[in-house]
Design a protein around this motif. Structure first.
Motif, PDB file in Angstrom:
ATOM      1  N   ALA A   1      -5.559   0.221   1.662  1.00  0.00           N
ATOM      2  CA  ALA A   1      -5.562   1.672   1.445  1.00  0.00           C
ATOM      3  C   ALA A   1      -5.746   2.003  -0.027  1.00  0.00           C
ATOM      4  N   ASP A   2      -5.112   1.236  -0.891  1.00  0.00           N
ATOM      5  CA  ASP A   2      -5.221   1.463  -2.333  1.00  0.00           C
ATOM      6  C   ASP A   2      -6.654   1.220  -2.812  1.00  0.00           C
ATOM      7  N   ALA A   3      -7.276   0.174  -2.281  1.00  0.00           N
ATOM      8  CA  ALA A   3      -8.663  -0.129  -2.678  1.00  0.00           C
ATOM      9  C   ALA A   3      -9.604   1.004  -2.250  1.00  0.00           C
ATOM     10  N   ALA A   4      -9.385   1.530  -1.045  1.00  0.00           N
ATOM     11  CA  ALA A   4     -10.229   2.628  -0.560  1.00  0.00           C
ATOM     12  C   ALA A   4     -10.031   3.877  -1.407  1.00  0.00           C
TER      13      ALA A   4
ATOM     14  N   ALA B   1      -5.262  11.704  -0.139  1.00  0.00           N
ATOM     15  CA  ALA B   1      -4.948  11.592   1.289  1.00  0.00           C
ATOM     16  C   ALA B   1      -4.944  10.128   1.728  1.00  0.00           C
ATOM     17  N   ALA B   2      -5.842   9.328   1.177  1.00  0.00           N
ATOM     18  CA  ALA B   2      -5.897   7.905   1.517  1.00  0.00           C
ATOM     19  C   ALA B   2      -4.656   7.180   1.033  1.00  0.00           C
ATOM     20  N   TRP B   3      -4.202   7.527  -0.173  1.00  0.00           N
ATOM     21  CA  TRP B   3      -2.962   6.929  -0.678  1.00  0.00           C
ATOM     22  C   TRP B   3      -1.758   7.338   0.177  1.00  0.00           C
ATOM     23  N   ALA B   4      -1.702   8.625   0.537  1.00  0.00           N
ATOM     24  CA  ALA B   4      -0.580   9.107   1.350  1.00  0.00           C
ATOM     25  C   ALA B   4      -0.542   8.416   2.706  1.00  0.00           C
ATOM     26  N   LYS B   5      -1.719   8.259   3.321  1.00  0.00           N
ATOM     27  CA  LYS B   5      -1.771   7.584   4.620  1.00  0.00           C
ATOM     28  C   LYS B   5      -1.423   6.109   4.471  1.00  0.00           C
ATOM     29  N   GLY B   6      -1.893   5.497   3.381  1.00  0.00           N
ATOM     30  CA  GLY B   6      -1.559   4.095   3.149  1.00  0.00           C
ATOM     31  C   GLY B   6      -0.070   3.888   2.994  1.00  0.00           C
ATOM     32  N   ASP B   7       0.577   4.828   2.306  1.00  0.00           N
ATOM     33  CA  ASP B   7       2.029   4.756   2.130  1.00  0.00           C
ATOM     34  C   ASP B   7       2.738   4.892   3.474  1.00  0.00           C
TER      35      ASP B   7
ATOM     36  N   CYS C   1       2.325  -6.100   5.758  1.00  0.00           N
ATOM     37  CA  CYS C   1       2.492  -4.711   5.320  1.00  0.00           C
ATOM     38  C   CYS C   1       1.912  -4.512   3.922  1.00  0.00           C
ATOM     39  N   ASP C   2       2.090  -5.522   3.070  1.00  0.00           N
ATOM     40  CA  ASP C   2       1.469  -5.448   1.745  1.00  0.00           C
ATOM     41  C   ASP C   2      -0.049  -5.340   1.872  1.00  0.00           C
ATOM     42  N   ALA C   3      -0.601  -6.043   2.856  1.00  0.00           N
ATOM     43  CA  ALA C   3      -2.051  -6.017   3.067  1.00  0.00           C
ATOM     44  C   ALA C   3      -2.514  -4.628   3.500  1.00  0.00           C
ATOM     45  N   VAL C   4      -1.696  -3.951   4.289  1.00  0.00           N
ATOM     46  CA  VAL C   4      -2.021  -2.582   4.718  1.00  0.00           C
ATOM     47  C   VAL C   4      -2.156  -1.675   3.497  1.00  0.00           C
TER      48      VAL C   4
END
Length: 294
Positions: free
Chosen positions: A229-232, A254-260, A222-225
């Motif tokens: 997302a954070d890198a993107a 939006a990328a951060w929100a989806k990553g969360d 999950c940390d990897a997920v």
């Protein structure tokens, strides 16, 4: 004889239309809010506003104590403090659920209210024009939403759910719902998780929160997920800065929100097979039983 019947009818009608304790409380609360708003419009000093706020909250706290009656959940203090943190619409903690909080900020606590007060509160939230604050009037539907807990019992942080527990409804209770989730002001991994249990018993509604014990374990997958997302998102932020492009900046958010969201979904899925899960479920069930008086 006609006079007697007239008096009886008048007394019966008066009783039928007499304000309930909840009506009296709501009227007093709204009057206090209006008075403080008027003071703010008149540019009253901060010290005067604070004093008026605390005096009004103390009065409402006493009214709630009388309305709710004795609080007897074992392990929690009998005396509660008003859950609403401010009666000024410009302050954090304004508009929280009407009730009394028994316990501490950092430890276990229970907000006690009534079904009537919760339903009135939901009606006010359903009328909100801000989509982020709008809630359904259905009590059952609202309890499934993170926004309900954020607005009802939180003040300076948002609640995001990780998973829901399947509880056995304690004897005598009408409903018991338990969720695992965390409070935070930003997106991203949050291992500071709490168990939140809502118990409905007749007209009584109690919402408890307690730190998860044992603490929720870290799950590498999950940390990897989140890391991906954070890198993107960071890449999009750099691109937005270089290009002065607002659309790219929105894409980063939006990328951060989806990553969360993806991180929490991963946690919810993997935690059920984790050795810590049975203990967390047992903690949630024990809290519900405790609230029900078992």
């Amino acid at each position: 004889m006609r006079l007697v019947w007239t008096l009886v009818f008048a007394l019966a009608s008066g009783a039928a239309y007499a304000a309930s304790p909840e009506d009296d409380y709501i009227a007093a609360r709204d009057k206090a809010i209006a008075a403080i708003a008027a003071m703010e419009s008149a540019n009253a000093p901060v010290e005067t506003l604070d004093a008026a706020n605390e005096k009004a909250r103390a009065d409402l706290e006493q009214r709630l104590s009388t309305l709710l009656g004795p609080f007897t959940v074992k392990g929690f203090p009998a005396a509660g403090r008003i859950n609403i943190e401010s009666l000024s619409s410009s302050d954090v903690g304004f508009g929280m659920l009407d009730g009394l909080r028994h316990g501490t900020e950092d430890g276990p606590s229970i907000v006690a209210s009534t079904r009537g007060l919760v339903e009135r509160w939901l009606q006010s939230r359903a009328a909100e024009t801000d989509a982020d604050l709008k809630l359904p009037t259905s009590f059952d539907a609202a309890l499934k939403l993170d926004a309900f807990y954020t607005q009802a019992i939180g003040s300076d942080a948002a609640f995001t759910g990780t998973l829901d527990f399947n509880l056995k409804t304690p004897d005598g209770a009408d409903m018991a719902i338990a969720r695992l989730g965390g409070w935070a002001q930003d997106v991203g991994p949050n291992y500071d998780q709490e168990i939140v249990v809502t118990l409905v018993k007749g007209n009584s509604v109690m919402i408890a929160e307690a730190p998860a014990t044992p603490p929720v374990p870290r799950i590498a997958a999950c940390d990897a997920v989140w890391t991906a997302a954070d890198a993107a998102a960071q890449k999009l932020v750099k691109q937005a800065t270089d290009d002065s492009d607002e659309n790219t900046s929105d894409a980063a958010d939006a990328a951060w929100a989806k990553g969360d969201s993806d991180f929490r979904a991963c946690m919810g899925k993997n935690l059920r097979d984790n050795p810590a899960f049975p203990t967390l479920l047992a903690q949630a069930q024990a809290l519900a039983d405790q609230m029900a008086g078992k």
